[in-house]
Design an enzyme around this catalytic site. Structure first.
Site, short mmCIF file in Angstrom:
data_model
loop_
_atom_site.label_atom_id
_atom_site.label_comp_id
_atom_site.label_asym_id
_atom_site.label_seq_id
_atom_site.Cartn_x
_atom_site.Cartn_y
_atom_site.Cartn_z
N LYS A 14 -37.68 -27.57 11.70
CA LYS A 14 -38.35 -28.40 10.68
C LYS A 14 -38.22 -27.78 9.29
O LYS A 14 -38.10 -28.51 8.32
CB LYS A 14 -39.79 -28.77 11.05
CG LYS A 14 -40.79 -27.66 11.09
CD LYS A 14 -42.13 -28.18 11.61
CE LYS A 14 -43.01 -27.04 12.06
NZ LYS A 14 -43.27 -25.96 11.12
N ARG A 89 -51.62 -30.00 11.79
CA ARG A 89 -51.22 -29.31 13.02
C ARG A 89 -52.13 -29.69 14.19
O ARG A 89 -51.90 -29.26 15.31
CB ARG A 89 -51.35 -27.83 12.72
CG ARG A 89 -50.48 -26.88 13.46
CD ARG A 89 -49.14 -26.70 12.82
NE ARG A 89 -48.48 -25.49 13.26
CZ ARG A 89 -47.55 -24.88 12.55
NH1 ARG A 89 -47.18 -25.34 11.38
NH2 ARG A 89 -46.97 -23.82 13.02
N ARG A 128 -33.42 -16.10 15.12
CA ARG A 128 -33.67 -16.56 13.73
C ARG A 128 -33.81 -15.39 12.76
O ARG A 128 -34.51 -14.43 13.02
CB ARG A 128 -34.92 -17.42 13.69
CG ARG A 128 -35.24 -17.90 12.28
CD ARG A 128 -36.09 -19.12 12.27
NE ARG A 128 -37.43 -18.91 12.77
CZ ARG A 128 -38.36 -19.87 12.79
NH1 ARG A 128 -38.06 -21.09 12.38
NH2 ARG A 128 -39.57 -19.61 13.27
N ARG A 163 -38.88 -12.79 11.19
CA ARG A 163 -40.32 -13.02 11.05
C ARG A 163 -41.05 -12.24 12.12
O ARG A 163 -40.57 -12.18 13.25
CB ARG A 163 -40.60 -14.51 11.23
CG ARG A 163 -40.71 -15.27 9.94
CD ARG A 163 -40.74 -16.75 10.15
NE ARG A 163 -41.82 -17.25 11.00
CZ ARG A 163 -42.13 -18.54 11.13
NH1 ARG A 163 -41.45 -19.46 10.46
NH2 ARG A 163 -43.11 -18.93 11.91
N ARG A 174 -47.38 -19.73 20.43
CA ARG A 174 -47.14 -20.81 19.45
C ARG A 174 -46.76 -22.11 20.16
O ARG A 174 -47.18 -23.19 19.76
CB ARG A 174 -46.03 -20.39 18.47
CG ARG A 174 -46.51 -19.34 17.50
CD ARG A 174 -45.35 -18.55 16.90
NE ARG A 174 -44.54 -19.32 15.97
CZ ARG A 174 -43.33 -18.94 15.57
NH1 ARG A 174 -42.78 -17.85 16.03
NH2 ARG A 174 -42.67 -19.68 14.71
P1 AMP Z 1 -44.67 -22.15 10.73
O1 AMP Z 1 -43.97 -21.44 9.61
O2 AMP Z 1 -44.87 -23.61 10.50
O3 AMP Z 1 -44.05 -21.83 12.08
O4 AMP Z 1 -46.17 -21.53 10.77
C1 AMP Z 1 -46.37 -20.15 11.00
C2 AMP Z 1 -47.82 -19.89 11.35
O5 AMP Z 1 -48.66 -20.26 10.25
C3 AMP Z 1 -48.38 -20.68 12.53
O6 AMP Z 1 -48.07 -20.07 13.78
C4 AMP Z 1 -49.89 -20.65 12.22
O7 AMP Z 1 -50.43 -19.38 12.53
C5 AMP Z 1 -49.90 -20.78 10.71
N1 AMP Z 1 -50.01 -22.19 10.25
C6 AMP Z 1 -49.09 -22.92 9.55
N2 AMP Z 1 -49.53 -24.15 9.29
C7 AMP Z 1 -50.77 -24.23 9.82
C8 AMP Z 1 -51.75 -25.26 9.91
N3 AMP Z 1 -51.54 -26.48 9.37
N4 AMP Z 1 -52.92 -24.98 10.54
C9 AMP Z 1 -53.16 -23.77 11.08
N5 AMP Z 1 -52.27 -22.76 11.06
C10 AMP Z 1 -51.08 -22.98 10.44
#
Ligand code: AMP
Length: 222
Positions: A14, A89, A128, A163, A174
């Site tokens: 995404k 989310r 990644r 990361r 996750r």
């Molecule tokens: P991502 O980069 O989208 O994979 O997000 C990385 C991490 O950020 C996730 O595993 C959550 O810990 C946190 N995170 C990102 N967006 C949200 C959200 N809308 N609500 C809660 N935690 C979030």
């Protein structure tokens, strides 16, 4: 251009697809993960809470997300549409987002879900790598997404990093969070007639073409 929300399991692409759509349609790409990773570097209570939560793969408390998202969407660059990568989310966040949209006089727009096999995701997660300077994304496990020079960004020469939540243990959490908390959103948006499904198993270009077809009205609303 309408607003776009991307919903997908971890490492489904995404972020990559959002960046491509950002470039093509000149829309701001708002990644809540990127914003949280920035704040997590702070030497503060919230910084330390975020470092711990992000590395475990659990979701950050909803209350933290609401201010963050409303502040960002209130900025002028969002007036003509934006791409939301990582928010909402869960169903609570989606309901809160409906209220935020009303206050900002904005419409929901497109909700695009990338569907992808779990086996592919685990492989992508471990391969990644992200440029620490410009954020470009590479994947050592996909021939078409490897950097030309090892550990170096093709675009800016920056160093590629992994990361700290891109490991198998954090991935499992996750993915579980996605199934339990994020997937129920699909029904929420399907009922509103704004949900579009994309097959995320293909190459970056193939997935992008499906998204463009939807945005340029050659796809079908499910
Ligand atoms: P991502 O980069 O989208 O994979 O997000 C990385 C991490 O950020 C996730 O595993 C959550 O810990 C946190 N995170 C990102 N967006 C949200 C959200 N809308 N609500 C809660 N935690 C979030």
């Amino acid at each position: 251009m309408k607003n776009i929300i991307f919903i997908a399991p971890p490492a489904a692409g995404k972020g990559t697809q959002s960046s491509l759509i950002e470039e093509k349609y000149n829309l701001p790409h708002i990644s809540t993960g990127d914003i949280l990773r920035e704040v997590s570097k702070e030497d503060s209570e919230i910084g330390s809470y975020l470092r711990e939560t992000l590395s475990s793969g659990s979701l950050v408390k909803d209350e933290i997300m609401y201010d963050l998202i409303e502040n960002r969407l209130s900025k002028e660059d969002c007036n003509n549409g934006y791409i939301l990568d990582g928010f909402p989310r869960n169903v609570e966040q989606a309901k809160k987002y409906d209220e935020i949209l009303k206050r900002l006089n904005q419409e929901l727009g497109y909700v695009i879900v990338l569907e992808i096999d779990e086996k592919i995701l685990e492989k992508r997660i471990t391969g990644r790598r992200i440029c620490e300077k410009c954020g470009a994304v590479y994947n050592l496990n996909a021939a078409s997404q490897q950097p030309k020079i090892e550990s170096t960004c093709d675009q800016c020469g920056g160093r590629l990093q992994q990361r700290n939540d891109d490991n198998v243990e954090s991935f499992k959490n996750r993915y579980q969070q996605y199934v339990e908390k994020t997937e129920p959103l699909l029904d929420y948006y399907k009922q509103q007639g704004v949900l579009y499904v994309v097959n995320g198993n293909g190459t970056v270009d193939e997935v992008q073409q499906q998204i463009i077809n939807i945005l340029e009205k050659r796809g079908g609303n499910i």
